[in-house]
Design an enzyme around this catalytic site. Structure first.
Site, mmCIF file in Angstrom:
data_model
loop_
_atom_site.group_PDB
_atom_site.id
_atom_site.type_symbol
_atom_site.label_atom_id
_atom_site.label_comp_id
_atom_site.label_asym_id
_atom_site.label_seq_id
_atom_site.Cartn_x
_atom_site.Cartn_y
_atom_site.Cartn_z
ATOM 1 N N GLU A 134 0.871 -1.118 0.125
ATOM 2 C CA GLU A 134 0.108 -0.003 0.127
ATOM 3 C C GLU A 134 0.789 1.324 0.034
ATOM 4 O O GLU A 134 0.746 2.032 0.851
ATOM 5 C CB GLU A 134 -0.967 0.124 1.162
ATOM 6 C CG GLU A 134 -2.111 1.075 1.067
ATOM 7 C CD GLU A 134 -2.665 1.255 2.394
ATOM 8 O OE1 GLU A 134 -3.623 1.798 2.657
ATOM 9 O OE2 GLU A 134 -2.866 -0.039 3.177
ATOM 10 N N GLY A 175 -7.659 6.462 6.217
ATOM 11 C CA GLY A 175 -8.242 6.545 7.773
ATOM 12 C C GLY A 175 -7.336 5.282 8.594
ATOM 13 O O GLY A 175 -7.275 5.697 9.923
ATOM 14 N N GLY A 176 -6.933 4.456 7.963
ATOM 15 C CA GLY A 176 -6.017 3.461 8.958
ATOM 16 C C GLY A 176 -4.600 3.671 8.779
ATOM 17 O O GLY A 176 -3.927 2.834 9.675
ATOM 18 N N SER A 177 -4.063 4.219 7.578
ATOM 19 C CA SER A 177 -2.513 4.288 7.445
ATOM 20 C C SER A 177 -2.176 5.648 6.627
ATOM 21 O O SER A 177 -3.372 6.163 6.155
ATOM 22 C CB SER A 177 -1.790 3.189 6.660
ATOM 23 O OG SER A 177 -2.848 3.057 5.340
ATOM 24 N N THR A 178 -1.123 5.800 6.696
ATOM 25 C CA THR A 178 -0.555 7.120 6.081
ATOM 26 C C THR A 178 0.860 6.721 5.356
ATOM 27 O O THR A 178 1.438 5.779 5.598
ATOM 28 C CB THR A 178 -0.170 8.310 6.940
ATOM 29 O OG1 THR A 178 0.222 9.272 6.184
ATOM 30 C CG2 THR A 178 0.806 7.985 8.018
ATOM 31 N N GLN A 179 0.995 7.100 4.299
ATOM 32 C CA GLN A 179 2.050 6.731 3.201
ATOM 33 C C GLN A 179 2.931 8.181 2.700
ATOM 34 O O GLN A 179 2.243 9.193 2.599
ATOM 35 C CB GLN A 179 1.844 6.044 2.185
ATOM 36 C CG GLN A 179 1.384 4.810 2.472
ATOM 37 C CD GLN A 179 -0.512 4.933 2.583
ATOM 38 O OE1 GLN A 179 -1.096 5.603 2.173
ATOM 39 N NE2 GLN A 179 -0.694 4.039 3.607
#
Length: 424
Positions: free
Chosen positions: A173, A199-203
């Site tokens: 992801e 919502g659940g992760s940042t990249q």
């Protein structure tokens, strides 16, 4: 005429990231009523082909995120030396609760049927990739959801395989792995960095130019691979649990697990003093309240957010000198503040989020429609960007589309999946 810079600026990075996302994955073996029913969809590992008499290849990608599921229908114009994204249809957002999944996805599949010529249905792969939100769900719930989707895809007229439904891990992801519209082999394409806050992760992803970045970064943050007869290196990392909704839960004092009996009440300095309300996250309804009036909200909230992020993010000094596009909740909160147009996008600096956070946290909501979490969200975004290594005056470009094509990892993932099917 020289190709406009905006039309190609995301091109090369997007293509590289699309391949990066899935190179380690193992691949397995008008209204519908207006059309004649197609033959049963092709199964197994047969090679993908373009429909006779057409130079288009269609692909369907479902993005199952933490706050909803969206369908992307892409049309690729296949030519001898170039591949052009000709059309993109983005459809409604739906929740991913198992009980609602079947009805919602069936409706979206009907949209795909009405958007793709019947002669191409059996040649069009349909894929669902679940992102960080599903990785945070209870294992049984996640399995139920994915099994429901597999059954629906099997009964659809589109090309469904064993690998059509899966959950992406943090490596897959990578941020906004998209292709910009245009020639995929353009020698004039340049690269920019990508920031995504889901919502659940940042990249974060960019192509490092400083050898020091490659030498000093954590080994799993640097990826090198070959594509188009060249070796490419990117800095990319997905921080699971640091997406905006997961961060809210952490800042409010909750944990990403089924709560113990009587533990669904959360108190936070990031909410207006003595305020109260409810908030649902991962199928749990929490009662959230603000602390008693006392310490200024902004300062207290920032301290709390800094503790949540302490040593969880790796700063990258080179990132300050790279042009970045920012997406998802970075975009949404800028729209909420009126810093950019909802349709047109714009530019935002780190300090803009910071100043807005101070203003919102120290005042009452301007309207009943304003989210009670706006203070928390803005503080979190400004602290996160600081922790990633961006100075206050760093400017980001915010956009939903490039040449009318929505920028998302789904475009790069779809292109790569089609290329895989054609070669196997």
């Amino acid at each position: 005429m020289k190709r406009p810079k905006l039309a190609v600026v995301l091109l090369l990075l997007g293509v590289l990231l699309a391949y990066l996302m899935f190179m380690k994955r193992h691949y397995g073996a008008s209204e519908p009523d207006a059309y004649r029913a197609p033959p049963p969809p092709q199964r197994g590992p047969a090679k993908l082909a373009v429909a006779p008499g057409r130079n288009s290849q269609f692909g369907i990608m479902f993005d199952a995120g933490s706050t909803g599921t969206r369908i992307h229908v892409f049309e690729f114009q296949m030519e001898t030396s170039t591949t052009t994204v000709a059309a993109v249809i983005i459809c409604l957002s739906l929740t991913v609760r198992p009980l609602q999944c079947a009805a919602g996805l069936t409706e979206l599949l009907k949209v795909a049927e009405s958007s793709i010529p019947p002669s191409s249905w059996t040649l069009t792969p349909v894929v669902l990739k679940a992102t960080a939100g599903l990785r945070l769900l209870d294992g049984a719930k996640a399995k139920h959801l994915l099994d429901t989707v597999r059954a629906l895809f099997t009964d659809s007229p589109f090309l469904s395989r064993d690998d059509s439904v899966s959950v992406m891990d943090g490596t897959d992801e990578v941020t906004c792995s998209s292709l910009s519209p245009g020639d995929l082999h353009s020698p004039d394409a340049s690269t920019v960095g990508m920031l995504d806050l889901g919502g659940g992760s940042t990249q974060i992803t960019f192509s490092p130019q400083d050898e020091k970045t490659i030498q000093t970064s954590p080994i799993d943050h640097i990826r090198s691979f070959r594509m188009f007869n060249s070796t490419h290196t990117v800095y990319t990392h997905s921080y699971l649990g640091l997406g905006l909704m997961s961060a809210r839960l952490s800042v409010l004092g909750g944990i990403e697990a089924p709560p113990l009996e009587g533990s669904t009440e959360l108190v936070s300095p990031c909410l207006a003093p003595e305020s109260s309300g409810s908030w649902e996250h991962a199928d749990v309804v929490y009662r959230v309240t603000g602390q008693k009036a006392g310490e200024p909200v902004y300062e207290a909230c920032r301290t709390k957010v800094e503790k949540v992020l302490y040593r969880k993010v790796v700063p990258v000094s080179e990132a300050a000198d790279v042009d970045f596009y920012a997406f998802s909740y970075y975009y949404d909160r800028a729209v909420d503040l009126g810093l950019i147009g909802e349709e047109t996008g714009g530019t935002v600096r780190v300090v803009d989020y910071m100043e807005a956070a101070k203003r919102v946290c120290s005042s009452r909501p301007v309207s009943p429609l304003q989210s009670p979490f706006l203070c928390l969200d803005l503080v979190y975004i400004s602290v996160l960007l600081h922790e990633l290594g961006f100075p206050p005056n760093k400017q980001f470009k915010l956009a939903r589309t490039i040449n009318q094509v929505e920028t998302s990892w789904a475009l790069g993932a779809t292109f790569h999946y089609i290329e895989f099917l054609k070669s196997h």
